[in-house]
Design an enzyme around this catalytic site. Sequence first.
Site, PDB file in Angstrom:
ATOM      1  CG  MET A   1      -1.879  -1.101   1.304  1.00 29.46           C
ATOM      2  SD  MET A   1      -3.392  -0.642   0.505  1.00 29.46           S
ATOM      3  CE  MET A   1      -4.313  -2.149   0.772  1.00 29.46           C
TER       4      MET A   1
ATOM      5  CG  LEU B   1       2.817  -9.732   5.323  1.00 29.06           C
ATOM      6  CD1 LEU B   1       3.137 -11.180   5.618  1.00 29.06           C
ATOM      7  CD2 LEU B   1       3.418  -8.815   6.379  1.00 29.06           C
ATOM      8  CD  GLU B   2       2.617  -3.227   0.340  1.00 32.67           C
ATOM      9  OE1 GLU B   2       3.429  -2.407  -0.152  1.00 32.67           O
ATOM     10  OE2 GLU B   2       1.430  -2.933   0.602  1.00 32.67           O
ATOM     11  N   GLY B   3       7.189  -5.982  -0.231  1.00 32.01           N
ATOM     12  CA  GLY B   3       8.631  -6.036  -0.315  1.00 32.01           C
ATOM     13  C   GLY B   3       9.148  -7.440  -0.115  1.00 32.01           C
TER      14      GLY B   3
END
Length: 609
Positions: A1, A396-398
């Site tokens: 996001m 959850l990102e990256g």
Amino acid sequence: MPRSRSATRMALPIWVVLVTLFAFLGPESALAADRGAWAPNVPYTVGDIVSHEGKGYDCRQSHTSLVGWEPPNVPALWLERTSAPDTQAPTAPTQLTAPSKTHASVTLSWSASTDNVGVTGYEVFVNAGASPSATTTGATTATVSNLAANTTYTFTVKARDAAGNRSVASAAFSTTTSAPPPVDTEPPTAPSALRSTSVGNSSVSLAWNASTDNVGVTGYEVFVNAGASPSTTTTGATSATVSNLAANTTYAFTVKARDAAGNRSVSSGAVSVTTTSAPPPGTKVLVGYWHNFDNGSTNIRLRNVSAKFDVIQVAFAEPVGGAGSGTLAFTPYNSTVADFKADIAFLQGQGRKVLISIGGANGTLHLDDATARQNFVTSMQSLITTYGFNGLDLDLEGSSLSLNGGDTDFRNPTTPRIVNLIQATRQLLDQNGAGFLLTMAPETAYVQGGMAAYGGPWGAYLPVIHALRDRLTYLHVQHYNTGTVTALDGRAYAQGTSDFHVAMAEMLLRGFPVGGNTSAMFPALRPEQVIIGLPSSPQAAGGGYTSPANVHKALDYLMKGQSFGGAYVLREPAGYPGFKGLMTWSINWDQFTQFEFSNSHRAYLDTYR
């Protein structure tokens, strides 16, 4: 996001986030390496040089390439070089041979050409024809099809570069196609153990055991109520979802296998399934992220969130003690704990759900071992108990989720941080009971991107979604800050368009081959589990904002089958009436723009019956 903590620092798109682990490269990164023509599915390192469409580019961020993410599209990854026009042709390909052939095709291979800038592809000519019969985008193999059986053909190959220069032809190579195979008249065996894996009010998901055949099974056909024509087909997968069914109705399903010669098996045993009752009118939902920081949009007290939102995601619980600690914390912004708990109770008293979202662009989390997993469960349970959240959102990102090398089956993941996340989430769901909600907000690379490639970040959310699909309430993939993504029709679509939203949603509603492997189909989700994620305003994301009118065009097609005349054509012509609604980043940016998102989309969703 795109959850920035200042007005000027937007969250980085996926192609930048994914490479943060490479921020401190060794001295060897300064050495430029000419990698030739850019190609998809190739690992590139800072300092690499590629060519694309007649131009040279320097790699700025280490990554693995993907179709649709070519150098001109992603300046965060590639910096264009300035150079003189290229007039030098590549060298001729050598060692042309045919490692395999059939009665109708010949597969050729050759040694690569070289070029002063970079070879971009090859052209294969048959019998000295004027036009190539096959081309490649860098591969040194190609298959020429539609040939006559038991016939001798002569092949040559030319190399080309990005400037359009072509080499002289390779030495000619001649070979004779095989004799035609005997006619196949033997049908496959009948599929067995037909069963239902999930049931909705307008769809039924089925699975069965594979058939066998003397040559090979090429697909299956699913029949409803002994109909003359199949309701859906697969190209090898032993699962399918039948949609556009009536609510609270019993259907009888059978399956037949088919082979390449058109032989069909006898029907499987029948299985009867009753669809669930239709949801009452007005049950389409609007999900919004309320962010616990001021990034230049506006700060809203939680209880003052627009009444148009049914589900409020509190963003974010974030790691403390490093990404690998597993311990998460949440401190209300500009509020006391007591006031924040009162605000949550106030919203819940209105019949709304309030969830705690984990991660975000800045909250990298690595559950690499049992200690981190237990810290995650303990700290999250404490937050859930303290504030009385209705559920948990995985955003959850990256590098939080990335597949290790050799982890190739989404149904049986082996990467520790993925396995531990699944186990920890399941434990929290069990501890908090059947009414506890689970939602997820992955980026497109982590879900739909897994059709084109499976590994690293590509498709890394698929094992999590699949393992928890029985408890998954909503999946709202972020349809923004993304490169183009290939859909079920094989075409790549760009963010911010009605076509993109329809195509990306149907991949989840229909299922898709993971890594292009039809034997590894990601099964469809139920329509009531699928929501589209959108920016609430142009300021809320780096790209992907779509006007309300174009969103409604997409939804009319997706839910009602009312085409707007776009390029993408639904696999299910009648649409998916059970599709659940919309998500936005963010509630704060929506208020900043005078509630354009929530007012327009709530009014639209409330008219849908």
